[in-house]
Design a protein around this motif. Structure first.
Motif, short mmCIF file in Angstrom:
data_model
loop_
_atom_site.label_atom_id
_atom_site.label_comp_id
_atom_site.label_asym_id
_atom_site.label_seq_id
_atom_site.Cartn_x
_atom_site.Cartn_y
_atom_site.Cartn_z
N GLN A 75 -31.86 16.91 53.48
CA GLN A 75 -30.93 16.27 52.54
C GLN A 75 -31.54 15.00 51.95
O GLN A 75 -31.40 14.75 50.76
CB GLN A 75 -29.61 15.92 53.26
N LEU A 76 -32.21 14.23 52.78
CA LEU A 76 -32.85 13.01 52.30
C LEU A 76 -33.97 13.33 51.31
O LEU A 76 -34.06 12.72 50.24
CB LEU A 76 -33.39 12.19 53.48
N VAL A 77 -34.80 14.29 51.63
CA VAL A 77 -35.90 14.67 50.74
C VAL A 77 -35.36 15.17 49.40
O VAL A 77 -35.86 14.78 48.34
CB VAL A 77 -36.80 15.75 51.40
N LEU A 78 -34.33 16.00 49.43
CA LEU A 78 -33.75 16.50 48.19
C LEU A 78 -33.13 15.37 47.37
O LEU A 78 -33.22 15.37 46.14
CB LEU A 78 -32.73 17.60 48.47
N LYS A 79 -32.53 14.41 48.03
CA LYS A 79 -31.95 13.26 47.33
C LYS A 79 -33.06 12.46 46.64
O LYS A 79 -32.92 12.04 45.49
CB LYS A 79 -31.19 12.37 48.33
#
Length: 145
Positions: A75-79
């Motif tokens: 989720q962090l990487v996609l954000k």
């Protein structure tokens, strides 16, 4: 004392009662992070989960543990990828390096799960594609918005 060196920190169940009030406070604060979807703070949630699972390893199965941790990292990487000014290899690579699930498993001397390994591999390929191809990245986030 030898037991502590081999397995890491271990608390007897009676000692866990002393941690309950602070544990409730921290878990409530982190639950708020999750409910608000403050993805940029998911690293704190991940650290908490890892710490709790180190203390109480039988709380979750290996697969559930890895999926939760990978999901938070993903989720962090996609954000970061979704944000134009943060979508570069230099910013994202340290987060991708942390997605190596075998480091999670070796800490517990567990065998890697092929299904989990495939999920990690597919995600890393997707991220690499999105980093290298701005048109594909735009299409990906257009579809997912």
């Amino acid at each position: 004392m030898q037991h502590l060196k081999e397995k890491g920190p271990f608390l007897p169940p009676a000692s866990l009662r002393l941690l309950v009030p602070p544990l409730r406070l921290v878990s409530a604060a982190l639950w708020q992070v999750v409910q608000r979807r403050d993805v940029m703070d998911y690293g704190m949630v991940e650290e908490f989960v890892v710490t709790v699972l180190d203390i109480v390893p039988d709380l979750m199965s290996y697969r559930d543990k890895v999926q939760l941790i990978m999901g938070l990292r993903a989720q962090l990487v996609l954000k970061l990828l979704h944000s134009e000014h943060l979508a570069d290899s230099e910013t994202i690579q340290p987060h991708l390096n942390r997605m190596k699930t075998c480091t999670i498993t070796h800490r517990d001397n567990q065998i890697c799960d092929p299904e989990v390994e495939a999920s990690e591999s597919n995600f890393l390929k997707l991220i690499q594609t999105l980093l290298e191809d701005p048109v594909e990245r735009q299409r990906f986030f257009q579809v997912s918005d």
